[in-house]
Motif scaffolding. Structure first.
Motif, mmCIF file in Angstrom:
data_model
loop_
_atom_site.group_PDB
_atom_site.id
_atom_site.type_symbol
_atom_site.label_atom_id
_atom_site.label_comp_id
_atom_site.label_asym_id
_atom_site.label_seq_id
_atom_site.Cartn_x
_atom_site.Cartn_y
_atom_site.Cartn_z
ATOM 1 N N HIS A 45 0.880 -1.188 0.101
ATOM 2 C CA HIS A 45 0.120 0.101 -0.213
ATOM 3 C C HIS A 45 0.812 1.413 -0.290
ATOM 4 O O HIS A 45 0.383 2.350 -0.149
ATOM 5 C CB HIS A 45 -0.956 0.059 1.154
ATOM 6 C CG HIS A 45 -2.113 -0.934 1.130
ATOM 7 N ND1 HIS A 45 -2.081 -2.085 1.696
ATOM 8 C CD2 HIS A 45 -3.337 -0.828 0.076
ATOM 9 C CE1 HIS A 45 -3.177 -2.838 1.406
ATOM 10 N NE2 HIS A 45 -4.079 -2.060 0.287
ATOM 11 N N SER A 46 1.988 1.256 0.169
ATOM 12 C CA SER A 46 3.019 2.325 0.302
ATOM 13 C C SER A 46 3.619 2.449 -1.090
ATOM 14 O O SER A 46 4.057 3.717 -1.372
ATOM 15 C CB SER A 46 4.198 2.472 1.447
ATOM 16 O OG SER A 46 3.589 2.131 2.724
ATOM 17 N N SER A 48 3.995 3.021 -5.028
ATOM 18 C CA SER A 48 2.803 3.691 -5.838
ATOM 19 C C SER A 48 3.054 3.490 -7.300
ATOM 20 O O SER A 48 4.332 3.361 -7.578
ATOM 21 C CB SER A 48 2.901 5.146 -5.340
ATOM 22 O OG SER A 48 3.720 5.846 -5.982
ATOM 23 N N ARG A 50 3.361 5.655 -9.518
ATOM 24 C CA ARG A 50 4.209 6.742 -9.750
ATOM 25 C C ARG A 50 5.515 6.393 -9.269
ATOM 26 O O ARG A 50 6.369 6.758 -10.387
ATOM 27 C CB ARG A 50 3.507 8.086 -9.352
ATOM 28 C CG ARG A 50 2.289 8.783 -9.735
ATOM 29 C CD ARG A 50 1.788 9.792 -9.008
ATOM 30 N NE ARG A 50 0.878 10.606 -9.550
ATOM 31 C CZ ARG A 50 -0.403 10.173 -9.733
ATOM 32 N NH1 ARG A 50 -0.989 9.313 -8.989
ATOM 33 N NH2 ARG A 50 -1.458 11.151 -10.216
ATOM 34 N N HIS A 60 3.440 7.450 -15.536
ATOM 35 C CA HIS A 60 2.866 6.271 -14.840
ATOM 36 C C HIS A 60 1.368 5.896 -15.416
ATOM 37 O O HIS A 60 1.430 4.629 -15.107
ATOM 38 C CB HIS A 60 2.737 6.927 -13.514
ATOM 39 C CG HIS A 60 1.776 7.877 -13.233
ATOM 40 N ND1 HIS A 60 1.786 9.413 -13.452
ATOM 41 C CD2 HIS A 60 0.511 7.926 -13.019
ATOM 42 C CE1 HIS A 60 0.542 9.776 -13.025
ATOM 43 N NE2 HIS A 60 -0.313 9.006 -13.070
ATOM 44 N N LYS A 70 -3.234 -1.847 -10.217
ATOM 45 C CA LYS A 70 -1.928 -1.996 -9.126
ATOM 46 C C LYS A 70 -1.982 -3.374 -8.604
ATOM 47 O O LYS A 70 -0.842 -4.270 -8.627
ATOM 48 C CB LYS A 70 -1.842 -0.912 -8.118
ATOM 49 C CG LYS A 70 -0.932 -1.006 -7.041
ATOM 50 C CD LYS A 70 -0.936 0.119 -5.884
ATOM 51 C CE LYS A 70 0.055 -0.117 -4.841
ATOM 52 N NZ LYS A 70 -0.405 1.095 -3.903
ATOM 53 N N SER B 46 1.264 3.398 6.144
ATOM 54 C CA SER B 46 -0.390 3.104 5.851
ATOM 55 C C SER B 46 -1.298 3.565 6.885
ATOM 56 O O SER B 46 -2.463 4.028 6.472
ATOM 57 C CB SER B 46 -0.227 1.760 5.367
ATOM 58 O OG SER B 46 0.626 1.260 4.192
#
Lengths: 229, 229
Positions: A45-46, A48, A50, A60, A70, B46
């Motif tokens: 979840h951290s 990205s 990008r 991206h 994702k 998170s």
DNA sequence: CAATATTTTTAACGATCGTTAAAAAGCCTA
DNA sequence: TAGGCTTTTTAACGATCGTTAAAAATATTG
């Protein structure tokens, strides 16, 4: 055009067996490679899209052109590193059956760590995402991580003739995997305690020494079927 | 008023020793408690202030009224659980010196897991944040996690008379902590492999059995100073 | 009760997130 | 070279993030 054809996957699919074309879908491969690197550095979840785009040197949204989400990209990455690992893992058992437990474990760990040096991402991706939230907020591909360990265990059971009980073997293998994953993935932590460089040969030697120290007695136990106490 | 007095901490500081007042700063304590719960469920980046506010049943900016930043709150949480753990840990060694290694380890793990059942957050917070990014993006309070383990090790060395070398003791303790942290924090994973409920007594019994199986030979080794091979 | 200090709520900021749509560019073939 | 297809870029959306400022509510003190 059918409704299904609106699915947003690239139209020119990569041939499953690239045969001659050495770099058929270079962009897709670049993304997988970059994503492996990023997912090895940050929990799911951290990390990205990008970051991954930047690492792959593309804009991206192109990531979403090759992968619908994702989550799908993450699963593709896990599949990729798991395949790589699984294929390599089988070969590490070659010739071990003719050795005693100590020599066998020694050689196995050498091969293991040689792979870990070349593929630093796999263990970090697993370690970063193994500790899960309670119920909700599940990380995609979590069951693939389970498969990853399950395959490893089966390889071991197939390659090493053992006399121990299934319970004992499972206790041994779970602990082996836990120690290996942590010592390899959290090298930043352990190496800093020891005053060593995390990625160095010296650190890997410490890991090897430690794993042999801790695990050898019980490896002998499950191979030779000695009494437990 | 000096310039320093503009710091945005609550004006009425909590008395370090609350003496009689059972709930002097209930809001601050509520926040710490909620934050412990949230940080035990999600890795640092998170977990969000808004989650913590919701868990504490307050509006989220109130968190910033009691703690200048998310990082400061996280450090306060780590300090809190580390203190709790450290204080408890010392007592787990009581009477162990009169026992043999097996009985001693057995009792120690009982006490350990009894604590883990009552304080499920500590190990998950550590496990979720132990695997770090390479250099940048450091998690606040990371060195406090190091201290956490360092204190544990010192407690062990002080309480248990040993004949093994320092190297052997460190290998043993690092592996002990690694297995304990993972088996307790990633119970969701291991229990699902075994088909057990993660937080159940049955799972803790499996963890205990496994840790004794793996670690007992080397515990005997470092206590009795036997030859390594 | 009035004035002051503390605590809580409301509203908003700039930033980043995953994803989508549309335009632009590149490529291949007729 | 023109037209169609694939790939890449640009721009923007709604959502969530940590944090801040100001208003409102509450508690304390004179």
């Amino acid at each position: 055009m059918t409704a299904l054809s609106k699915i947003k996957t690239p139209k020119k699919k990569p041939s499953i067996s690239p045969k001659k074309g050495h770099h058929k879908q270079p962009t897709r491969e670049k993304i997988i490679k970059a994503a492996t690197q990023v997912f090895a550095g940050y929990p799911y979840h951290s990390a990205s899209i990008r970051m991954i785009g930047k690492a792959a040197e593309i804009d991206h949204p192109l990531v979403n052109y090759y992968f619908p989400s994702k989550a799908a990209l993450f699963e593709a990455v896990i599949d990729d590193v798991a395949d790589e690992y699984y294929q390599a893992n089988i070969s590490w058992f070659d010739g071990l059956d003719k050795m005693n437990p100590k020599a066998g474990l020694d050689l196995y760990l050498d091969r293991f760590f040689d792979f870990a040096l070349k593929h630093p991402g796999a263990f970090r991706i697993i370690a970063l995402n193994l500790v899960q939230a309670e119920d909700h907020d599940v990380i995609p591909g979590y069951e693939r991580i389970r498969d990853f360990f399950a395959k490893t265990k089966q390889n071991f059971k197939d390659a090493v003739p053992m006399s121990g009980t299934d319970d004992d073997i499972d206790m041994f293998l779970n602990s082996f995997n836990t120690l290996a994953i942590n010592y390899l993935a959290a090298g930043t932590y352990y190496a800093s305690i020891l005053g060593i460089e995390p990625g160095s040969r010296q650190y890997l030697e410490w890991v090897k020494k430690t794993m042999m120290f801790v695990l050898l007695p019980r490896l002998r136990h499950i191979i030779n079927g000695e009494s437990k106490d």
